[in-house]
Write a protein that holds these residues in place. Structure first.
Motif, PDB file in Angstrom:
ATOM      1  N   PRO A   1     -30.966 -34.450 -70.422  1.00 27.87           N
ATOM      2  CA  PRO A   1     -31.839 -33.394 -69.887  1.00 27.87           C
ATOM      3  C   PRO A   1     -32.041 -33.562 -68.387  1.00 27.87           C
ATOM      4  O   PRO A   1     -32.082 -34.681 -67.871  1.00 27.87           O
ATOM      5  CB  PRO A   1     -33.144 -33.593 -70.654  1.00 27.87           C
TER       6      PRO A   1
ATOM      7  N   LEU B   1     -34.002 -32.247 -64.645  1.00 25.27           N
ATOM      8  CA  LEU B   1     -34.985 -31.539 -63.837  1.00 25.27           C
ATOM      9  C   LEU B   1     -34.348 -31.299 -62.477  1.00 25.27           C
ATOM     10  O   LEU B   1     -33.901 -32.243 -61.819  1.00 25.27           O
ATOM     11  CB  LEU B   1     -36.266 -32.358 -63.677  1.00 25.27           C
TER      12      LEU B   1
ATOM     13  N   ALA C   1     -28.102 -26.014 -62.121  1.00 22.21           N
ATOM     14  CA  ALA C   1     -29.055 -25.822 -63.219  1.00 22.21           C
ATOM     15  C   ALA C   1     -28.520 -24.799 -64.213  1.00 22.21           C
ATOM     16  O   ALA C   1     -28.575 -25.000 -65.437  1.00 22.21           O
ATOM     17  CB  ALA C   1     -30.408 -25.385 -62.673  1.00 22.21           C
TER      18      ALA C   1
ATOM     19  N   PRO D   1     -30.473 -29.332 -71.807  1.00 24.08           N
ATOM     20  CA  PRO D   1     -31.834 -28.877 -71.509  1.00 24.08           C
ATOM     21  C   PRO D   1     -32.138 -29.033 -70.015  1.00 24.08           C
ATOM     22  O   PRO D   1     -31.939 -30.104 -69.448  1.00 24.08           O
ATOM     23  CB  PRO D   1     -32.722 -29.802 -72.347  1.00 24.08           C
ATOM     24  N   VAL D   2     -32.599 -27.954 -69.384  1.00 22.74           N
ATOM     25  CA  VAL D   2     -32.818 -27.946 -67.937  1.00 22.74           C
ATOM     26  C   VAL D   2     -34.195 -27.380 -67.620  1.00 22.74           C
ATOM     27  O   VAL D   2     -34.607 -26.359 -68.176  1.00 22.74           O
ATOM     28  CB  VAL D   2     -31.750 -27.103 -67.209  1.00 22.74           C
ATOM     29  N   THR D   3     -34.880 -28.058 -66.718  1.00 19.26           N
ATOM     30  CA  THR D   3     -36.117 -27.543 -66.135  1.00 19.26           C
ATOM     31  C   THR D   3     -35.852 -27.314 -64.652  1.00 19.26           C
ATOM     32  O   THR D   3     -35.371 -28.213 -63.963  1.00 19.26           O
ATOM     33  CB  THR D   3     -37.276 -28.536 -66.301  1.00 19.26           C
TER      34      THR D   3
ATOM     35  N   HIS E   1     -37.534 -26.311 -61.024  1.00 18.65           N
ATOM     36  CA  HIS E   1     -38.771 -26.133 -60.256  1.00 18.65           C
ATOM     37  C   HIS E   1     -38.395 -25.752 -58.834  1.00 18.65           C
ATOM     38  O   HIS E   1     -37.672 -26.486 -58.157  1.00 18.65           O
ATOM     39  CB  HIS E   1     -39.586 -27.432 -60.254  1.00 18.65           C
TER      40      HIS E   1
ATOM     41  N   ALA F   1     -44.249 -31.799 -61.445  1.00 24.52           N
ATOM     42  CA  ALA F   1     -43.095 -31.432 -62.274  1.00 24.52           C
ATOM     43  C   ALA F   1     -42.305 -32.674 -62.677  1.00 24.52           C
ATOM     44  O   ALA F   1     -41.853 -32.794 -63.825  1.00 24.52           O
ATOM     45  CB  ALA F   1     -42.200 -30.447 -61.509  1.00 24.52           C
TER      46      ALA F   1
ATOM     47  N   PHE G   1     -41.941 -34.108 -66.560  1.00 26.51           N
ATOM     48  CA  PHE G   1     -40.604 -34.282 -67.122  1.00 26.51           C
ATOM     49  C   PHE G   1     -40.442 -35.677 -67.689  1.00 26.51           C
ATOM     50  O   PHE G   1     -39.926 -35.862 -68.807  1.00 26.51           O
ATOM     51  CB  PHE G   1     -39.567 -34.013 -66.034  1.00 26.51           C
TER      52      PHE G   1
ATOM     53  N   ASN H   1     -42.828 -36.411 -70.832  1.00 25.09           N
ATOM     54  CA  ASN H   1     -42.356 -35.776 -72.062  1.00 25.09           C
ATOM     55  C   ASN H   1     -41.258 -36.552 -72.744  1.00 25.09           C
ATOM     56  O   ASN H   1     -41.019 -36.386 -73.942  1.00 25.09           O
ATOM     57  CB  ASN H   1     -41.856 -34.351 -71.766  1.00 25.09           C
TER      58      ASN H   1
END
Length: 295
Positions: A228, A230, A247, A256-258, A260, A285, A289, A292
């Motif tokens: 994952p 960020l 991203a 899985p990508v977040t 910001h 952020a 990340f 979690n």
């Protein structure tokens, strides 16, 4: 998040930088710029349970432990265009990161160009990651050139089957390896202009045939099966386009990508101006990340 062009802190800093611009990679020698970055880097930071300078995989590192027990490990690769920066310059950043997350932070003193051109930095980055004794979840993290190295070693770890990474944190990373793309000509940013990016590329990867190597341009690599991610991008930054593209490509590959984004921020805002609200939001952020993935 404020609308583009409305962040008064970023506007004030940009005005100051425009009025007080110092030497840059196009006008000064590398030694002068390294000294200048050291003088600009924030000093101090939280006290640690232990700070140790040692070697991991034959590479110098500084290890920060905020407490006797830690829930995970973050390997930190500093920014600076693969030419500038050091563990000492990132001491404040590493201390703050360790305190906030509770994790052990391993800050890597990889070899710099032009004395040690590509792929020396990659070799050092991988040597540390492959030799680390991780206790709990393991993350790689870096800004700018350090974001590049983090993305590269994440691909290497997947391809070589170990170590298992629980996350990659890429802060305005360089991932495309092209200083002459259309995006690089799209606008003139407040800091880190296209010509300066090209100069750093020339120092780090002087051989044109190496510019397409995925160890320099990880956006060209295979992206499925990666941990994952960020991505933190700054709107007033030429690296934003490739950060956004990375991203998107990761997400399309099932990673899985977040994402910001700080629309008014510029390159290096997080480490050089940590007291701004943009930096505070970005740290939140990062912390979320990591938290979690420590559960």
């Amino acid at each position: 998040m404020s609308a583009p062009g409305t962040d008064p802190e970023m506007a004030a800093i940009k005005s100051f930088l425009a009025a007080n611009g110092g030497p840059g990679i196009l006008t000064a020698d590398v030694g002068m710029l390294r000294a200048m970055l050291s003088s600009m880097s924030p000093k101090g930071g939280p006290d640690m349970f232990a700070v140790e300078d040692r070697e991991v995989g034959g590479v110098p590192v500084r290890v920060y432990r905020p407490g006797e027990g830690v829930p995970g490990t973050i390997i930190l690769y500093h920014g600076g265009g693969w030419v500038l920066g050091s563990v000492a310059d990132y001491d404040h950043f590493a201390r703050s990161l360790a305190q906030r997350t509770g994790c052990r932070v391993v800050s890597v003193e990889y070899r710099l160009a032009p004395e040690n051109p590509f792929p020396a930095a990659v070799e050092d980055a991988w040597a540390v990651l492959s030799a680390i004794d991780a206790d709990g979840p393991l993350f790689v993290m870096g800004d700018s050139a350090g974001g590049n190295l983090s993305a590269v070693v994440a691909q290497m770890a997947r391809d070589r089957g170990a170590p298992k990474l629980d996350g990659q944190i890429l802060i305005y990373p360089s991932v495309a390896g092209d200083a002459d793309s259309a995006a690089m000509h799209a606008f003139v940013p407040s800091t880190m202009k296209r010509e300066e990016i090209a100069a750093f590329f020339d120092l780090y990867v002087p051989a044109p045939q190496d510019r397409s190597d995925i160890r320099f341009a990880p956006l060209r690599g295979r992206l499925d099966g990666l941990p994952p991610a960020l991505l933190i991008v700054a709107g007033d930054d030429l690296a934003a386009d490739e950060g956004n593209r990375y991203a998107s490509a990761l997400a399309q590959a099932g990673v899985p990508v977040t994402l910001h984004e700080e629309p008014d921020a510029f390159h290096a805002f997080l480490t050089l101006f940590p007291d701004t609200q943009a930096a505070s939001r970005s740290r939140q952020a990062i912390d979320a990340f990591i938290a979690n993935r420590l559960q």
